[in-house]
Design an enzyme around this catalytic site. Structure first.
Site, short mmCIF file in Angstrom:
data_model
loop_
_atom_site.label_atom_id
_atom_site.label_comp_id
_atom_site.label_asym_id
_atom_site.label_seq_id
_atom_site.Cartn_x
_atom_site.Cartn_y
_atom_site.Cartn_z
N GLU A 43 0.76 28.69 -5.41
CA GLU A 43 -0.08 28.64 -4.21
C GLU A 43 0.70 28.14 -3.00
O GLU A 43 1.45 27.16 -3.09
CB GLU A 43 -1.27 27.70 -4.42
N ASP A 111 4.93 10.69 -3.08
CA ASP A 111 4.88 10.58 -1.63
C ASP A 111 4.88 9.11 -1.28
O ASP A 111 4.06 8.34 -1.78
CB ASP A 111 3.58 11.26 -1.13
N ILE A 112 5.84 8.73 -0.48
CA ILE A 112 5.88 7.34 0.00
C ILE A 112 5.75 7.37 1.51
O ILE A 112 6.46 8.11 2.18
CB ILE A 112 7.20 6.65 -0.39
N ASP A 113 4.81 6.60 2.00
CA ASP A 113 4.53 6.65 3.42
C ASP A 113 4.63 5.26 4.02
O ASP A 113 4.10 4.30 3.48
CB ASP A 113 3.10 7.19 3.61
N CYS A 133 12.84 -0.72 9.52
CA CYS A 133 11.95 -0.52 8.39
C CYS A 133 12.39 0.62 7.46
O CYS A 133 11.86 0.75 6.37
CB CYS A 133 10.49 -0.40 8.81
N GLY A 163 9.76 14.04 7.80
CA GLY A 163 9.74 14.43 9.21
C GLY A 163 9.29 13.34 10.16
O GLY A 163 9.50 13.42 11.35
N ILE A 167 8.82 9.76 2.79
CA ILE A 167 9.73 10.57 2.00
C ILE A 167 8.96 11.15 0.81
O ILE A 167 8.01 10.54 0.32
CB ILE A 167 10.95 9.73 1.56
N ASP A 305 1.79 6.71 -2.94
CA ASP A 305 0.47 7.30 -2.71
C ASP A 305 0.07 7.98 -4.02
O ASP A 305 0.48 9.09 -4.31
CB ASP A 305 0.55 8.30 -1.56
#
Lengths: 401, 484
Positions: A43, A111-113, A133, A163, A167, A305
């Site tokens: 998908e 996903d690390i935000d 950071c 972006g 990451i 996450d």
């Protein structure tokens, strides 16, 4: 310093047409150069700008890389996402009987935000990220990269800068692709230590009878080296009253905590001095020493996450997409050099097109692909090296780029 | 009360095979890898399946009630002793072990046929069967358990002592338990994907994709194997079932069984266990009460809930408060909604719905005692999807709905005209009252009696309470006739 820019549709279209590495993405998803189910049943979802706002088009699928490129150039999405491999082609969904379209395979993704680190960073908040950071992210990369390779035995890991402020990790090992949702949840349980969200101030509960399990012992080893520079020097977390009170809340010996609290109240100590002082006290008491180790984990351990990783049908932005707010390309990151990675030097789409224009005038070698003439080159090479490890060995001789 | 399907007692229902005594079933534990290949009567086919179903239903219900492991295990054991006893060869009771085990074997496979047809049924069947296996594994004799473990290849590697010594420090760090226990334990190595529960809780040591499982957690491997084996075979059965070249004898039975499970089976024998108190309304009883005694508005909520396995916020609010006033306790309400929202995972349910249920009972937030919505509130403008169906349904829809909902209660198509005429005159409560009269004619309610003394319906709860009151003495008379 590169300016922050929201790319125009014209710029995006040129980027997709001339620079986006569709072939590499195709081979990476497909594990082979010959189109197979891993690609055709996959998908893709597009986010496009319409007059009435954003539209999200799900359940697209394509027979080959060219077809994907054609559609991307037609729709000119602001970004697109990659989902699971289904039991049938997602685009045929309406002609299938209900329930026939089931997600089967999917890279294991993380996903690390940076937003999840807001409680432990003082330099920026929300969407911002700076040199002070980024080490949170690079520590997360090192800890997870090691754990996943050594403990779970996966080898085909691709780290991608998102972006802006985070990451992504894509794991393409066959065994990882085949994990069920229950097993994915187990991985998240194993790797997750710090509660993300509103429970983030909760005390850790990771020890059994005072001992850290081996996986976290190894993580601690790494994080111990990161802690002083990141938490004490960059973030200066314990310089403020609020900061040191939060720290002392974690100390199980209330007498010791009170003593330090009243002492720090009047002094203007730095975070480093206070930390040293606390360590001095803690050496006398094993319980407190354990709490200190927990503090290190709590402030620096990767914050995942979890929802993204737990379900096969979760979509994640494709590598090399452009972040619609910053204009930066989501480039792969080499975990070995993640410390020196600087998000602010990642090329923006505007910059890349200017490079192309300048090259065009200078009339360089005609044989080279467009991307090779831009600063996107090292990143696409990094991607292609990764793709080589993902391609099935028996297809090795087909390598033709 | 009814005791459906319990016509034959287990002792006589299955023929003995005396010679091959412990050969065909050497153990109380069974992985159900070979299908039963013997003749059974259609009656046995059904009764043994229903007996097993009672046990599985009780397990499901225990989960919905949040019973802890010990409670669940005790309840399950009691149910097993009653309906599907499995004694070990050491048992002092005189029993036909072969017959017991045969019944266990047969009933498992019959239920497989009944429950393989949809994703939802498969998931629920696997969950409760696995728990049943766990309970039995725990109470099995050590020697039976060991024989069972040896009877089958579980595809684990016993970690050689040399490797165990090399990894000693890591293994010890990961070990949960005393030092002396650690010194004694053996380790089994399996792919980590086979013990996701242990991995999730960090109860094992992981290296290169292998989980090092200590002896005391060994059962996790067995349970997981049981679960994934059953999942796989159910899917195979589901694929093959359409090709079952069957006459009309078995399919109706199978349909019936799976329907029963879907609707929360335990209702029909809840009375039989003798554990309930007569006045209390249990979650399992709602289906039955809804069928007999709910006004159309609440009945619509109930049907929608059953069909979608979900209700939207205002639907939950209206229906939830109605059930509260009907007499459903908070515990039962949570069980009811938990079971009804069968597609929602426990986590999500606890996070998003439990609070609201407790809130409507005045246990959260401002702790107000919220009353149930009256007809006036339900008739208020703006309630399109919910509210009073007599007002909101269109001319074609209302008659069909009324017949399908109240037909079994005695509403005939010749009565419909009268009802729709009142609706046209916008006398919705009169229509509702008339339906009440017509559907309670068998309880001696005549035209004009209303819900007692000529009163009209003004509140859904008033309708339901009166209906239940009317039905009650009659039901017990019926039961006495059936079950002298």
């Amino acid at each position: 310093m590169t300016e922050v820019e929201s790319p125009s549709p014209e710029i995006m279209l040129t980027f997709y047409n001339r620079l986006y590495p569709f072939k590499s993405i195709f081979a990476w998803l497909n594990h082979s150069h010959k189109p197979g189910r891993l690609f055709t049943h996959r998908e893709f979802a597009f986010t496009i700008n319409t007059s009435g706002g954003e539209a999200y088009l799900r359940y697209n699928s394509f027979n080959a890389a060219d077809e994907l490129k054609k559609q991307v150039c037609t729709l000119n999405p602001t970004r697109f996402e990659i989902g699971p491999v289904y039991s049938a082609k997602p685009r045929d969904r309406k002609t299938l009987r209900p329930g026939a379209l089931q997600p089967e395979l999917r890279e294991l993704v993380f996903d690390i935000d940076m937003t999840d680190y807001d409680p432990v960073r003082t330099c920026c908040s929300d969407a911002d990220i700076c040199k002070k950071c980024w080490p949170f992210i690079s520590a997360a990369v090192k800890v997870l990269d090691r754990a996943i390779r050594e403990e779970f035995g996966y080898e085909k890991l691709l780290w991608v800068y998102s972006g802006r402020r985070g990451i992504h990790l894509w794991i393409s090992d066959k065994a990882a692709m085949e994990l069920t949702d229950i097993q994915r949840k187990a991985v998240v349980g194993w790797l997750g230590v710090v509660q993300v969200g509103k429970d983030s101030s909760k005390k850790l509960n990771v020890r059994n009878a005072g001992t850290l399990p081996p996986s976290l012992q190894a993580a601690l080893q790494e994080l111990r080296t990161v802690f002083p520079a990141l938490i004490l020097r960059n973030q200066k977390l314990f310089a403020s009253e609020e900061g040191y009170l939060d720290l002392l809340k974690c100390i199980p010996d209330s007498k010791m905590a009170d003593k330090l609290s009243s002492k720090w109240e009047d002094s203007r100590g730095t975070s480093e001095e206070r930390w040293e002082e606390l360590l001095g006290e803690a050496k006398k008491n094993q319980n407190v020493w354990n709490a200190i180790e927990d503090v290190i984990l709590m402030y620096t351990y990767p914050r995942l996450d979890a929802e993204v990783s737990k379900h096969r049908n979760h979509l994640l932005k494709a590598p090399f997409c452009v972040h619609p707010k910053t204009g930066r390309v989501c480039v792969p990151v080499d975990p070995h050099t993640v410390d020196s990675f600087d998000p602010s030097t990642v090329p923006t789409v505007g910059q890349l097109l200017r490079e192309l224009d300048e090259m065009g005038n200078s009339n360089g070698e005609e044989t080279k692909a467009d991307w090779e003439k831009t600063s996107l080159k090292p990143y696409i090479e990094l991607m292609n090296n990764h793709v080589r490890t993902v391609i099935d060995v028996k297809h090795e001789e087909d390598m033709t780029w | 009360m009814f005791k459906g399907g319990q016509t034959t007692s287990p002792d006589v229902s299955l023929p003995h095979v005396t010679n091959s005594h412990l050969l065909s079933y050497p153990n109380t534990l069974n992985f159900y890898e070979r299908p039963p290949l013997f003749d059974v009567t259609v009656e046995e086919f059904e009764t043994c399946a229903l007996d097993r179903l009672r046990i599985l239903a009780e397990i499901e219900s225990s989960l919905a009630r949040n019973r802890n492991w010990d409670e669940l295990s005790t309840v399950t054991k009691t149910q097993c002793d009653k309906y599907l006893p499995l004694n070990s060869h050491r048992s002092i009771r005189f029993t036909d072990l072969e017959a017991e085990r045969k019944k266990d074997h047969l009933s498992h496979f019959v239920l497989r046929l009944a429950f393989c047809r949809s994703e939802d049924l498969r998931r629920r069947f696997v969950k409760s069967e696995t728990l049943l296996f766990k309970v039995r594994y725990e109470i099995a004799l050590t020697e039976d358990r060991e024989a069972f473990l040896g009877s089958r290849d579980f595809n684990w590697t016993i970690v050689p002592s040399q490797e165990q010594t090399q990894l000693k420090e890591d293994l010890e760090r990961a070990f949960i338990g005393s030092k002396s226990e650690f010194e004694r334990t053996k380790y089994y190595k399996v792919k980590w994907t086979r013990v996701p529960d242990l991995v999730e809780k960090r109860k094992v040591f992981l290296k290169g994709g292998w989980a090092y499982v200590p002896t005391k957690e060994q059962s996790s491997i067995v349970f997981h194997e049981f679960e994934s084996h059953l999942e796989k075979t159910l899917e195979t059965t589901a694929r093959l079932l359409p090709r079952l070249d069957e006459d009309t004898r078995l399919l109706p039975i199978l349909n019936n069984i799976s329907q029963g499970f879907l609707a929360g089976v335990s209702s029909e024998w809840a009375g039989a266990s003798g554990s309930d108190n007569a006045d209390e309304i249990k979650a399992e009883m709602i289906d039955e009460i809804a069928r007999r005694s709910f006004p159309l508005c609440m009945r619509m909520h109930h049907e929608k809930l059953r069909k979608d396995k979900h209700l939207k916020h205002f639907g939950r609010l209206e229906y939830g408060l109605f059930l509260k006033v009907l007499g459903l306790s908070i515990e039962e309400a949570i069980v009811f909604w938990r079971k009804s929202f069968s597609r929602i995972e426990d986590d999500k349910f606890n996070k998003e719905y439990k609070y609201n249920i407790r809130h409507s009972y005045g246990l959260e937030g401002k702790r107000a005692n919220y009353p149930a919505r009256s007809c006036i509130q339900l008739l208020a403008p703006g309630s399109s999807e919910h509210g009073c169906p007599y007002r909101n349904f269109d001319e074609d829809n209302l008659p069909t709905t009324l017949i399908s909902v109240y037909g079994p209660q005695g509403l005939r198509s010749s009565d419909i005209r009268e009802v729709t005429d009142t609706v046209k005159g916008k006398h919705y409560h009169v229509a509702c009252t008339r339906v009440f009269e017509l559907t309670h004619a068998s309880c001696g309610v005549n035209k004009g009696d209303g819900i007692g003394g000529g009163e009209s319906v003004t509140h859904p709860n008033q309708y339901a309470a009166r209906s239940m009151e009317l039905r009650k003495p009659k039901e017990s008379k019926d039961a006495m006739q059936v079950d002298p």
